[in-house]
Design a protein around this motif. Sequence first.
Motif, PDB file in Angstrom:
ATOM      1  N   GLY A   8      33.869  52.427  71.506  1.00  0.00           N
ATOM      2  CA  GLY A   8      33.810  51.811  72.846  1.00  0.00           C
ATOM      3  C   GLY A   8      35.041  51.537  73.283  1.00  0.00           C
ATOM      4  O   GLY A   8      35.346  51.045  74.547  1.00  0.00           O
ATOM      5  N   ALA A   9      36.266  52.248  72.635  1.00  0.00           N
ATOM      6  CA  ALA A   9      37.467  51.944  73.241  1.00  0.00           C
ATOM      7  C   ALA A   9      37.597  52.790  74.616  1.00  0.00           C
ATOM      8  O   ALA A   9      38.479  51.967  75.535  1.00  0.00           O
ATOM      9  CB  ALA A   9      38.527  52.386  72.488  1.00  0.00           C
ATOM     10  N   CYS A  10      36.985  53.813  74.883  1.00  0.00           N
ATOM     11  CA  CYS A  10      37.141  54.561  76.301  1.00  0.00           C
ATOM     12  C   CYS A  10      36.322  53.850  77.406  1.00  0.00           C
ATOM     13  O   CYS A  10      36.317  53.965  78.448  1.00  0.00           O
ATOM     14  CB  CYS A  10      36.791  56.063  76.256  1.00  0.00           C
ATOM     15  SG  CYS A  10      35.122  56.213  75.414  1.00  0.00           S
ATOM     16  N   CYS A  11      35.513  52.909  76.986  1.00  0.00           N
ATOM     17  CA  CYS A  11      34.691  52.211  77.852  1.00  0.00           C
ATOM     18  C   CYS A  11      35.356  50.704  78.092  1.00  0.00           C
ATOM     19  O   CYS A  11      34.819  50.148  78.865  1.00  0.00           O
ATOM     20  CB  CYS A  11      33.304  51.858  77.230  1.00  0.00           C
ATOM     21  SG  CYS A  11      32.426  53.578  77.156  1.00  0.00           S
ATOM     22  N   ILE A  12      36.562  50.507  77.586  1.00  0.00           N
ATOM     23  CA  ILE A  12      36.941  48.946  77.381  1.00  0.00           C
ATOM     24  C   ILE A  12      38.333  49.421  78.051  1.00  0.00           C
ATOM     25  O   ILE A  12      38.849  48.474  78.969  1.00  0.00           O
ATOM     26  CB  ILE A  12      37.013  48.358  76.174  1.00  0.00           C
ATOM     27  CG1 ILE A  12      35.652  48.135  75.967  1.00  0.00           C
ATOM     28  CG2 ILE A  12      37.780  46.928  76.383  1.00  0.00           C
ATOM     29  CD1 ILE A  12      35.347  47.687  74.168  1.00  0.00           C
ATOM     30  N   ALA A  13      39.177  50.086  77.355  1.00  0.00           N
ATOM     31  CA  ALA A  13      40.734  50.255  77.712  1.00  0.00           C
ATOM     32  C   ALA A  13      41.155  50.494  79.023  1.00  0.00           C
ATOM     33  O   ALA A  13      41.937  50.035  79.366  1.00  0.00           O
ATOM     34  CB  ALA A  13      41.415  50.877  76.515  1.00  0.00           C
ATOM     35  N   ARG A  66      42.656  57.810  64.345  1.00  0.00           N
ATOM     36  CA  ARG A  66      41.714  57.976  63.355  1.00  0.00           C
ATOM     37  C   ARG A  66      40.529  56.809  62.971  1.00  0.00           C
ATOM     38  O   ARG A  66      39.741  56.642  62.239  1.00  0.00           O
ATOM     39  CB  ARG A  66      42.506  58.376  62.001  1.00  0.00           C
ATOM     40  CG  ARG A  66      43.157  59.524  61.794  1.00  0.00           C
ATOM     41  CD  ARG A  66      43.702  60.114  60.752  1.00  0.00           C
ATOM     42  NE  ARG A  66      44.532  61.223  60.879  1.00  0.00           N
ATOM     43  CZ  ARG A  66      44.023  62.444  60.847  1.00  0.00           C
ATOM     44  NH1 ARG A  66      42.676  62.454  61.028  1.00  0.00           N
ATOM     45  NH2 ARG A  66      45.041  63.566  61.086  1.00  0.00           N
ATOM     46  N   THR A  67      40.779  55.736  63.867  1.00  0.00           N
ATOM     47  CA  THR A  67      40.038  54.383  63.500  1.00  0.00           C
ATOM     48  C   THR A  67      39.948  53.884  65.011  1.00  0.00           C
ATOM     49  O   THR A  67      40.409  54.226  66.137  1.00  0.00           O
ATOM     50  CB  THR A  67      41.025  53.348  62.672  1.00  0.00           C
ATOM     51  OG1 THR A  67      41.965  52.957  63.569  1.00  0.00           O
ATOM     52  CG2 THR A  67      41.324  53.754  61.429  1.00  0.00           C
ATOM     53  N   ASP A  68      38.883  53.020  65.275  1.00  0.00           N
ATOM     54  CA  ASP A  68      38.679  52.579  66.527  1.00  0.00           C
ATOM     55  C   ASP A  68      39.826  51.617  67.048  1.00  0.00           C
ATOM     56  O   ASP A  68      40.078  51.768  68.073  1.00  0.00           O
ATOM     57  CB  ASP A  68      37.385  51.554  66.230  1.00  0.00           C
ATOM     58  CG  ASP A  68      36.013  52.163  65.851  1.00  0.00           C
ATOM     59  OD1 ASP A  68      36.279  53.666  65.913  1.00  0.00           O
ATOM     60  OD2 ASP A  68      35.178  51.611  65.524  1.00  0.00           O
ATOM     61  N   ALA A  69      40.214  50.923  66.055  1.00  0.00           N
ATOM     62  CA  ALA A  69      41.813  50.161  66.336  1.00  0.00           C
ATOM     63  C   ALA A  69      42.639  50.927  67.091  1.00  0.00           C
ATOM     64  O   ALA A  69      43.266  50.874  67.978  1.00  0.00           O
ATOM     65  CB  ALA A  69      42.084  49.276  65.070  1.00  0.00           C
ATOM     66  N   GLN A  70      42.949  52.302  66.623  1.00  0.00           N
ATOM     67  CA  GLN A  70      43.878  52.954  66.914  1.00  0.00           C
ATOM     68  C   GLN A  70      43.344  53.637  68.410  1.00  0.00           C
ATOM     69  O   GLN A  70      44.261  53.650  69.135  1.00  0.00           O
ATOM     70  CB  GLN A  70      44.206  54.252  65.952  1.00  0.00           C
ATOM     71  CG  GLN A  70      45.024  53.897  64.933  1.00  0.00           C
ATOM     72  CD  GLN A  70      45.049  55.329  63.781  1.00  0.00           C
ATOM     73  OE1 GLN A  70      44.403  56.367  64.199  1.00  0.00           O
ATOM     74  NE2 GLN A  70      45.909  55.201  62.903  1.00  0.00           N
TER      75      GLN A  70
END
Length: 82
Positions: A8-13, A66-70
């Motif tokens: 979901g990072a590309c839908c939040i950040a 390599r991770t959601d947090a990254q």
Amino acid sequence: MDCRLGCGACCIAPSISSAIPGMPNGKKAGERCVQLDTNNLCKLFNQPSRPAVCSQFSATTDVCGRTDAQAMWRITQLEALT
């Protein structure tokens, strides 16, 4: 790379300036898209109403790490630079 389901990072950040169903003025950086479900999956994926900017995004290791947090950190940093 394949998109990591539930990231979901590309839908939040990032900010999105084009209209999104339910968000006619787009969204601000760091704001959760209303089309992101509780499992961090896009409710518009493969739908014609999905904004072009979203459809054109391709998950890559240099952007998503390599991770959601990254992914969240990297996309947030890229947003700050633009």
